[in-house]
Design a protein around this motif. Structure first.
Motif, mmCIF file in Angstrom:
data_model
loop_
_atom_site.group_PDB
_atom_site.id
_atom_site.type_symbol
_atom_site.label_atom_id
_atom_site.label_comp_id
_atom_site.label_asym_id
_atom_site.label_seq_id
_atom_site.Cartn_x
_atom_site.Cartn_y
_atom_site.Cartn_z
ATOM 1 N N THR A 1 0.691 -1.294 -0.200
ATOM 2 C CA THR A 1 -0.056 0.135 0.023
ATOM 3 C C THR A 1 0.916 1.122 0.093
ATOM 4 O O THR A 1 1.970 1.201 0.227
ATOM 5 N N GLU B 1 -0.214 4.017 1.927
ATOM 6 C CA GLU B 1 -1.054 4.447 3.115
ATOM 7 C C GLU B 1 0.181 4.976 4.169
ATOM 8 O O GLU B 1 0.972 4.158 4.421
ATOM 9 N N GLN C 1 -5.839 -0.694 7.989
ATOM 10 C CA GLN C 1 -5.458 -1.802 7.582
ATOM 11 C C GLN C 1 -5.911 -3.069 8.391
ATOM 12 O O GLN C 1 -5.823 -4.378 7.845
#
Length: 539
Positions: A273, A275, A281
């Protein structure tokens, strides 16, 4: 008399090497298990290129995708990730020569295989996870999830951020304004002949001013483009990479998430990811692992970075029991004032009771924050104004005390009670999920991605995760058991494709299990010639 050393062989002396390449690789070498597993895969079904029938047969024959997959798996198992170094190993490494059967692809062919088969590589790892699941290597009751930053193929200097662009625009505007004021002053002084600037100096000033104006236009267009795409940053090298900060750790790359089963520390699933943190998550990774394990109920262990009321509620709804500690936010409150924990909620009357015994009733409109709805509870301004404990509760300019209650407050309270009686879970979490990351970074020497783009990076991490799981399965099952299960998988696949050929191969397989023919003939020159009947499904 001089010191004696081990006797060496002369480089000019002739020698007789084994006549078969197979003799160079030990019969229980791990790469034999790797080779057998790739051979039992249906590469066409997994989506690899050059697996379909070529009816035209035009152009140069393609390299077998199975051989290139073996080459990459061997490389990631032995700290060799570069396509150029893998090309070198094909020319000098006996194990690699045996594995790819003497093929010598160029580095470009090797690199293109990893780049062009990114989805197929991820499917290969999923196939191995299902293979481990059939062998009961997963407990399916408890997993631990964690994330780690990995450097991408992009430097920090290659990033353009909206904050940086705005700062740069302010500086350019200040420069342009300053130089325009200076030009105005020079125009006013042109009446005096002695102070009149030369044409060359004036031309340099105007050219510098034009350059700044052009740079300002470029920065403004870049800022508009980023805001339109809803991005706050972008790298000119890797468009999907991101600047990630966690404490003192600063990385330009990606955040990698993994879920690890507690039975044999095998990776159940992985995700790459962009993020900046782990708040979003917990539920996606837990649900993905639950579907793969096909478990009715599942326990999930994670650190405080995953604490999110919304995600904890989603997990409980999907029959997933999370164990996530609440982050520490400073227990005493500002300047020793009462904290929210000191306000007692009365579920029957739906209000809070403050330390002074007064009620805080639900008022106003709710608000949404981090995926949760919060309701507002406040006391009366008149009561708070005359309260003797006002100094311990309110600030100087705050008229009344307000407490926000989450829609998942009851569930989070039960979660905190569960955490109090399960203190050993966090120690178990660290032993589970820290092990794979430590193995990848230390043993395999892997801390950064070579590919660019999130999809390609995800495929590269799947390669690394597959190598980790393959090593774990080999250590848990042992060489003989793993090879036996791979052969069974190959026979099962053959049965589905051709039952008649399967029956013939299975009879031959049973024959080889009971009879192994070995003939050893000693020649006058004491040369040893060995004849063996090899196991083969093609005979």
């Amino acid at each position: 008399m001089g010191r004696q050393y081990k006797k060496t062989h002369s480089r000019d002396q002739g020698d007789l090497f084994p006549s078969h390449m197979d003799d160079y690789v030990h019969e229980r070498h791990p790469i034999r298990a790797l080779d057998a597993y790739v051979e039992c895969l249906d590469l066409g079904k997994l989506g690899y290129q050059h697996t379909l029938e070529n009816k035209v047969n035009s152009g140069q024959p393609a390299y077998p995708p199975g051989a290139l997959l073996k080459l990459y798996l061997y490389g990631y198992l032995n700290r060799i990730k570069s396509s150029r170094r893998l090309e070198q190993e094909c020319h000098r490494n006996i194990e690699v020569m045996w594995l790819v059967q003497g093929l010598k692809p160029s580095y470009k062919t090797i690199a293109n295989f990893r780049s062009q088969n990114r989805r197929a590589i991820r499917e290969t790892h999923k196939e191995f996870i299902l293979f481990c699941k059939k062998l009961s290597l997963f407990g399916g009751q408890c997993i631990a999830i964690d994330g780690s930053f990995f450097k991408g193929s992009a430097s920090r200097k290659s990033f353009t951020t909206t904050t940086g662009l705005k700062k740069k625009l302010k500086k350019l505007e200040a420069h342009i304004e300053q130089w325009q004021n200076e030009l105005d002053q020079q125009d006013a002084q042109e009446k005096e002949e002695e102070n009149k600037p030369s044409d060359i100096e004036l031309e340099k000033v105007l050219q510098q001013l034009e350059d700044w104006k052009k740079e300002k236009q470029d920065k403004e267009s870049e800022l508009k483009r980023l805001e339109k795409s809803k991005k706050t940053q972008e790298s000119s090298t890797d468009k999907d990479a991101r600047l990630l900060n966690k404490g003192t750790q600063k990385v330009s790359g990606y955040s990698v998430q993994i879920a690890v089963d507690n039975k044999h520390h095998l990776i159940v699933c992985e995700e790459v990811t962009t993020e900046p943190n782990d708040l979003k998550q917990l539920h996606p990774m837990s649900l993905k692992a639950k579907k793969i394990l096909n478990s009715d109920e599942l326990e999930v262990l994670a650190d405080a970075g995953y604490y999110s009321g919304a995600h904890i509620a989603k997990c409980v709804k999907d029959k997933i029991t999370p164990y996530v500690p609440k982050p520490k936010t400073g227990g005493k409150g500002k300047k020793g004032r009462y904290t929210k924990d000191q306000f007692i909620y009365d579920a029957r009357k739906n209000h809070y009771v403050c330390p002074a015994g007064e009620s805080l009733n639900q008022r106003g409109s709710p608000r949404t924050q981090n995926g949760q709805v919060f309701h507002r509870f406040s006391a009366s301004e008149t009561v708070c104004k005359s309260c003797p404990q006002k100094a311990s509760c309110l600030g100087e300019k705050i008229p009344c005390r307000v407490v926000w209650r989450s829609e998942n407050a009851d569930l989070l309270t039960a979660h905190q009670e569960r955490m109090k009686v399960s203190k050993g879970k966090m120690r178990e979490r660290s032993t589970l999920v820290e092990h794979p990351f430590g193995t990848m970074k230390s043993r395999a020497g892997w801390s950064h991605f070579l590919l660019r783009g999130q999809e390609k990076v995800a495929a590269e991490f799947s390669l690394m995760a597959l190598c980790y799981n393959l090593t774990r399965a080999l250590n848990v099952l042992g060489f003989d058991r793993l090879l036996e299960e791979i052969k069974n998988k190959a026979l099962f696949r053959l049965n589905r494709r051709s039952p008649e050929l399967y029956l013939k191969a299975y009879k031959y397989y049973l024959f080889l299990q009971t009879i192994i023919i070995k003939a050893v003939v000693m020649t006058p020159d004491s040369l040893r010639v060995r004849f063996e009947v090899k196991e083969s499904l093609a005979c």
